[in-house]
Design a protein around this motif. Structure first.
Motif, short mmCIF file in Angstrom:
data_model
loop_
_atom_site.label_atom_id
_atom_site.label_comp_id
_atom_site.label_asym_id
_atom_site.label_seq_id
_atom_site.Cartn_x
_atom_site.Cartn_y
_atom_site.Cartn_z
N SER A 37 0.83 -1.20 0.00
CA SER A 37 0.00 0.00 0.00
C SER A 37 0.87 1.25 0.00
O SER A 37 2.04 1.22 0.39
N ALA A 38 0.27 2.36 -0.44
CA ALA A 38 1.00 3.63 -0.47
C ALA A 38 0.04 4.78 -0.21
O ALA A 38 -1.15 4.71 -0.56
N ILE A 39 0.56 5.83 0.42
CA ILE A 39 -0.21 7.05 0.67
C ILE A 39 0.50 8.20 -0.02
O ILE A 39 1.71 8.41 0.18
N LEU A 40 -0.24 8.93 -0.85
CA LEU A 40 0.32 10.04 -1.60
C LEU A 40 -0.38 11.33 -1.20
O LEU A 40 -1.58 11.50 -1.42
N ASP A 41 0.36 12.25 -0.59
CA ASP A 41 -0.17 13.57 -0.24
C ASP A 41 0.03 14.49 -1.44
O ASP A 41 1.15 14.84 -1.79
N ALA A 42 -1.09 14.88 -2.07
CA ALA A 42 -1.03 15.63 -3.32
C ALA A 42 -1.15 17.13 -3.13
O ALA A 42 -1.27 17.88 -4.10
N ALA A 43 -1.10 17.60 -1.90
CA ALA A 43 -1.36 19.01 -1.62
C ALA A 43 -0.41 19.94 -2.37
O ALA A 43 -0.81 20.99 -2.87
N GLU A 44 0.86 19.57 -2.47
CA GLU A 44 1.86 20.45 -3.09
C GLU A 44 2.27 19.99 -4.48
O GLU A 44 3.25 20.49 -5.04
N LEU A 45 1.51 19.07 -5.06
CA LEU A 45 1.88 18.51 -6.36
C LEU A 45 0.98 19.02 -7.47
O LEU A 45 -0.19 19.31 -7.26
N SER A 46 1.53 19.11 -8.67
CA SER A 46 0.73 19.47 -9.84
C SER A 46 -0.01 18.23 -10.34
O SER A 46 0.27 17.10 -9.92
N THR A 47 -0.93 18.45 -11.25
CA THR A 47 -1.66 17.33 -11.84
C THR A 47 -0.71 16.33 -12.47
O THR A 47 -0.84 15.12 -12.28
N ARG A 48 0.26 16.83 -13.22
CA ARG A 48 1.21 15.94 -13.89
C ARG A 48 2.01 15.15 -12.87
O ARG A 48 2.23 13.94 -13.04
N GLN A 49 2.44 15.79 -11.82
CA GLN A 49 3.23 15.09 -10.81
C GLN A 49 2.41 14.00 -10.12
O GLN A 49 2.93 12.92 -9.83
N ILE A 50 1.15 14.30 -9.83
CA ILE A 50 0.30 13.29 -9.20
C ILE A 50 0.17 12.06 -10.09
O ILE A 50 0.33 10.91 -9.64
N ASN A 51 -0.13 12.28 -11.37
CA ASN A 51 -0.32 11.16 -12.27
C ASN A 51 0.97 10.39 -12.53
O ASN A 51 0.96 9.16 -12.65
N LEU A 52 2.10 11.09 -12.60
CA LEU A 52 3.37 10.41 -12.77
C LEU A 52 3.72 9.57 -11.54
O LEU A 52 4.25 8.46 -11.66
N GLU A 53 3.43 10.11 -10.37
CA GLU A 53 3.69 9.35 -9.14
C GLU A 53 2.79 8.13 -9.06
O GLU A 53 3.22 7.04 -8.63
N LEU A 54 1.54 8.27 -9.50
CA LEU A 54 0.64 7.11 -9.55
C LEU A 54 1.22 6.01 -10.44
O LEU A 54 1.22 4.83 -10.08
N ARG A 55 1.70 6.40 -11.60
CA ARG A 55 2.25 5.41 -12.52
C ARG A 55 3.53 4.78 -11.99
O ARG A 55 3.78 3.60 -12.20
N ARG A 56 4.33 5.58 -11.32
CA ARG A 56 5.53 5.00 -10.71
C ARG A 56 5.17 3.94 -9.68
O ARG A 56 5.75 2.84 -9.66
N LEU A 57 4.18 4.25 -8.85
CA LEU A 57 3.76 3.30 -7.82
C LEU A 57 3.18 2.04 -8.42
O LEU A 57 3.46 0.92 -7.97
N LEU A 58 2.36 2.20 -9.45
CA LEU A 58 1.67 1.06 -10.05
C LEU A 58 2.58 0.19 -10.89
O LEU A 58 2.61 -1.04 -10.75
N TYR A 59 3.34 0.82 -11.79
CA TYR A 59 4.06 0.06 -12.79
C TYR A 59 5.52 -0.21 -12.45
O TYR A 59 6.10 -1.16 -12.97
N LYS A 60 6.11 0.60 -11.58
CA LYS A 60 7.50 0.37 -11.18
C LYS A 60 7.59 -0.31 -9.83
O LYS A 60 8.36 -1.26 -9.66
N GLU A 61 6.80 0.17 -8.87
CA GLU A 61 6.87 -0.39 -7.52
C GLU A 61 5.90 -1.56 -7.32
O GLU A 61 6.02 -2.28 -6.33
N GLY A 62 4.93 -1.72 -8.21
CA GLY A 62 4.00 -2.83 -8.09
C GLY A 62 2.97 -2.66 -6.99
O GLY A 62 2.39 -3.64 -6.52
#
Length: 266
Positions: A37-62
């Motif tokens: 599991s993972a928790i992502l605080d998006a308060a200081e992130l842009s839309t692009r950063q949020i979506n890129l972090e989601l993809r990193r978690l899903l496709y790189k970290e599993g």
């Protein structure tokens, strides 16, 4: 679109004038990971950063269970997710949230703007509060559940799947519907099912008016089985009765239209 200049040619890419990657063009790597599991605080992130972090978690970290905190009603969050996973968004989203998805189960605890879950292929999206217009536009599969009310043109050009609305729906709901089901517990505005081609719309409240070639049909045992099963899955309270609306099929063959009907649709 930002470009990188190399050898006299301009190449598309998220670069600045010096050829360096823009700060928000890479995953920020700020999510807190605990097991699967993972928790992502998006308060200081842009839309692009949020979506890129989601993809990193899903496709790189599993990671397959992700919670997004403080989304700040940003637009286009959690789009294009093409894998089985669970995403919980604690807060509200702006326009075009969770569009173009195929597989994930998404739970949004707040409200959403226009065009939520547009072009969803499969999966589940549950919205705890209200949604704007064009909710579920052109979806092809999966379940889209809005516990509150929705705006106009819900399920426009719907091609499959099931849309469930716990409250009311606006005008032109089910416009140009091609396949699938809509289950609306409350009242519906004018133009219900206008120019629909196939599918079924179930309404528990009042209907302001029917659209072109939308007619009422008899409820069957299979209709009730579907409704009861869906409401049981999502823990929803359903109205005591529903009315069913389908395509009258008078517009299927345009060469057979009466002159007054031809003027109406052409």
């Amino acid at each position: 679109m930002d470009t990188l200049i190399t050898s006299g040619r301009r190449q598309a890419g998220p670069y600045d004038a010096r050829g360096l990657a823009e700060p928000d063009a890479v995953a920020p790597n700020v999510a807190k990971i605990e097991g699967d599991s993972a928790i992502l605080d998006a308060a200081e992130l842009s839309t692009r950063q949020i979506n890129l972090e989601l993809r990193r978690l899903l496709y790189k970290e599993g990671i397959r269970n992700i919670t997004i905190q403080n989304p700040g009603a940003k637009h286009s969050i959690a789009v294009g997710i093409l894998t089985r996973c669970r995403i919980k968004i604690e807060g509200s989203l702006g326009y075009f949230g969770c569009g173009l998805i195929d597989g994930p189960e998404v739970h949004i605890t707040g409200r959403v703007g226009w065009s939520a879950a547009e072009n969803m292929m499969s999966g589940v999206v549950v919205i705890d509060k209200n949604a704007g217009s064009l909710t579920g536009a052109a979806i092809r599969g999966g379940d889209l559940v809005i516990r509150g009310s929705v705006g106009a043109r819900t399920g426009i050009d719907q091609k499959g799947g099931t849309i469930i609305v716990g409250g009311n729906a606006g005008s032109m709901t089910g416009f140009m519907m091609q396949r699938g089901r809509q289950i609306i517990c409350g009242d519906v505005g004018p133009g219900l099912g206008d120019s629909m081609y196939d599918g079924a719309i179930y309404v528990g409240g009042r209907v302001a008016s029917l659209g072109v070639d939308c007619v009422e049909a008899e409820m069957t045992d299979s209709d009730w089985e579907l409704i009861n099963r869906k409401f049981r899955i999502y823990g929803l309270d359903r109205p005591d009765s529903f009315r069913k609306f389908v395509c009258g099929k008078k517009l299927w063959n345009y060469d057979k239209l009466e002159p007054n009907e031809r003027k109406l649709v052409l």
